[in-house]
Design an enzyme around this catalytic site. Structure first.
Site, short mmCIF file in Angstrom:
data_model
loop_
_atom_site.label_atom_id
_atom_site.label_comp_id
_atom_site.label_asym_id
_atom_site.label_seq_id
_atom_site.Cartn_x
_atom_site.Cartn_y
_atom_site.Cartn_z
N SER A 50 -7.49 2.62 -2.75
CA SER A 50 -6.19 3.18 -2.30
C SER A 50 -5.34 3.50 -3.51
O SER A 50 -4.34 4.20 -3.41
CB SER A 50 -5.42 2.17 -1.46
OG SER A 50 -6.19 1.74 -0.40
N ASP A 62 0.91 3.95 -3.04
CA ASP A 62 0.59 5.37 -2.81
C ASP A 62 1.65 6.26 -3.44
O ASP A 62 1.36 7.16 -4.22
CB ASP A 62 0.57 5.65 -1.30
CG ASP A 62 -0.76 5.31 -0.67
OD1 ASP A 62 -0.86 5.36 0.57
OD2 ASP A 62 -1.70 5.00 -1.42
N GLU A 93 0.85 -1.21 0.00
CA GLU A 93 0.00 0.00 0.00
C GLU A 93 0.88 1.26 0.00
O GLU A 93 0.65 2.19 -0.76
CB GLU A 93 -0.89 0.00 1.25
CG GLU A 93 -1.93 1.09 1.23
CD GLU A 93 -3.33 0.56 1.54
OE1 GLU A 93 -3.50 -0.62 1.83
OE2 GLU A 93 -4.25 1.36 1.48
#
Lengths: 368, 176
Positions: A280, A81, A77
């Site tokens: 996300s 990002d 994650e």
């Protein structure tokens, strides 16, 4: 033809040319935050850009890490990002909020809010992948966090939150199923980002709903005036509304916008990983594009975008590709059979106003 | 006394286990969310600086301006400070807006201040994260009811990632 979403696919779909990068001559900046105790590695970012960043000017290191970056394995994650915020918002100074090393008794998300109240100079755009079920949080906590977003909006910071990956959500209240809204996605003072997929997963074509895209109506916050017209229109015209007992039709409706959330390539721990999906992913993409718009505004001597929703809804989503096909998931029962809300013309509680068409969105937000 | 967060979920998330109660002399950090002022005015400011039709559009506040607007009252700051000092908690720091106070104190002091709380160490999540939390509800003296919104670091566990690796859609697409 493509084998999954890469920066080139994102830039093609959202009409970003090689010229659409930061100038390197402004104080523009952007940040991403996740609270999963994950690290990112600069080496992964460099490898990612080596693999996928050949067609646009980009930076290959983070300008500022807030918090401690551990030496453990990188988290997918955190890698995602950083890599997609810096691909969409290319060549723009990027901060990462990293909370490993915080004390065991601290709440990572709360520590991030304290940081916002303790730093005078912060990036203009913040993309945040964090959400909890509204019903699991105390009302005093939800209201106070919402006030912190008001403080950020008053300072001209743009807060983008992922809308969540459980569609409309589902839980049982006194034996009856209801949809389950997520917070901070349901805060009226943030911009919430949903998710889409390509109609054909291997072609850059129009987008349809990604069935995981979080969306719905808050049980805590009433509908803000800026979205009254758009939401009322949806509720009066959608041919696929779920039973009204499943949701609070007078609540703050979300998401506000969307972007691709399906099938991303990510480099993490030196390995290129395909098929990564979730809002996300869509959130940093949308955030990077807003950073590019801030770049133009700053070069024009205009203030940064700040809290985006009033402009967005006043312009009825001008500059966004409207997503009108597909529904997101919800309760698996006879009554709704796993289907939550469905997208439709204009704003909808699955993809909001739609996904960014950069040149048109730039025109819209340069002169809101 | 009163319970600031009676409706906060206090269950152990799936996959987390308790490693037992903390030693009373261990040190922990708590965050006190202090009651702010002028929230109506803050809402009006947000509306004014965010609406393109407003003459104040884009005229944003600085952090110091926001602090001026929402800073807790001197009574709130004094009352909370006295309460903490009474339990020997003196290692505390305010943020610039003075509406969050972070204190470092012993478990003993924390359980004295937050009656009912019991601090345990838990481990869980994909990164085997270690956290200190209390699944027991906490209460504050009634005198603080108009000065403290909530205390952070007791009940909420770190979130878990919702990213998925979903080849099935792509592969299904390829097959079709």
């Amino acid at each position: 033809l493509h084998l999954g979403v890469t920066p080139a696919v994102i830039r093609e779909r959202y009409n970003l040319t090689a010229r659409d990068v930061g100038s390197g001559a402004t104080n523009n900046s952007q940040a991403c935050a996740q609270f999963l105790d994950q690290y990112f590695h600069d080496s992964d970012l460099a490898k990612f850009m080596h693999l996928f960043g050949g067609t646009f000017v980009h930076q290959t290191s983070i300008a500022h890490v807030v918090g401690k970056q551990g030496r453990g394995r990188a988290g997918i994650e955190a890698s995602l990002d950083v890599e997609y915020l810096m691909s969409a918002g290319a060549n723009i100074s990027t901060w990462v909020y990293s909370n490993p090393g915080r004390h065991e008794a601290q709440e990572p998300f709360l520590q991030w809010l304290l940081l916002l109240s303790n730093e005078s100079a912060l990036p203009y755009v913040h993309t945040v992948s964090y959400g909890d079920d509204e019903d699991s949080l105390s009302s005093t906590y939800i209201q106070r966090v919402n006030t912190e977003f008001m403080k950020a909006a008053a300072r001209g910071l743009t807060m983008l939150f992922a809308s969540g990956d459980s569609g409309a959500g589902c839980w049982s209240v006194s034996g009856r199923h209801q949809f389950r809204p997520s917070f901070p996605a349901s805060s009226p003072y943030v911009t919430t980002v949903g998710g889409t997929s390509f109609q054909n997963p291997f072609l850059v074509t129009n987008e349809i709903v990604d069935y995981i895209s979080g969306g719905g109506f808050s049980n805590v916050f009433p509908r803000p005036s800026y979205q009254e017209e758009a939401v009322a229109k949806f509720l009066s015209s959608s041919p696929h509304l779920p039973p009204s007992s499943y949701y609070n039709a007078s609540g703050r409706a979300y998401p506000d916008v969307a972007a691709l959330s399906d099938g991303y390539w990510v480099v993490s721990n030196s390995i290129a990983i395909p098929w990564v999906s979730g809002t996300s992913a869509s959130t940093p993409v949308f955030g990077g594009i807003l950073s590019l718009i801030n770049e133009h505004r700053i070069l024009n001597g205009q203030p940064p975008l700040g809290f985006l929703n009033p402009s967005l809804y006043q312009k009825h989503g001008a500059g966004l590709f409207d997503v009108t096909h597909g529904c997101h998931e919800s309760c698996l029962n006879e009554e709704v059979q796993g289907q939550g809300f469905c997208s439709g013309p204009g704003w909808d509680p699955v993809t909001g106003w739609g996904t960014p068409n950069f040149p048109d969105l730039l025109k819209t937000l340069l002169n809101p | 006394s009163y319970s600031p967060e009676p409706d906060q979920q206090r269950t152990l998330p799936p996959g987390w286990v308790s490693l037992g109660r903390l030693d009373p002399e261990e040190e922990l950090s708590l965050t006190f969310a202090l009651r702010q002022r002028n929230l109506e005015r803050l809402a009006h400011v947000v509306q004014a600086v965010s609406d393109p039709r407003s003459p104040r559009y884009g005229k944003y506040l600085t952090l110091e301006d926001v602090a001026e607007l929402v800073r807790p009252s001197p009574l709130t700051l004094r009352t909370v400070h006295k309460w903490l000092l009474g339990a020997g908690a003196w290692n505390c720091h305010l943020v610039i807006t003075q509406d969050f106070l972070t204190c470092w104190l012993s478990v003993r002091q924390a359980e004295l201040l937050l009656s009912g709380a019991e601090f345990h160490r838990y481990v869980g999540g994909p990164a085997k994260t270690s956290v200190v939390r209390s699944l027991q509800p906490y209460q504050l003296p009634q005198a603080l009811a108009s000065h403290v919104d909530f205390v952070g670091g007791l009940h909420r566990f770190p979130p878990t990632s919702t990213l998925r690796q979903r080849p099935e859609r792509q592969v299904a697409g390829a097959v079709s």
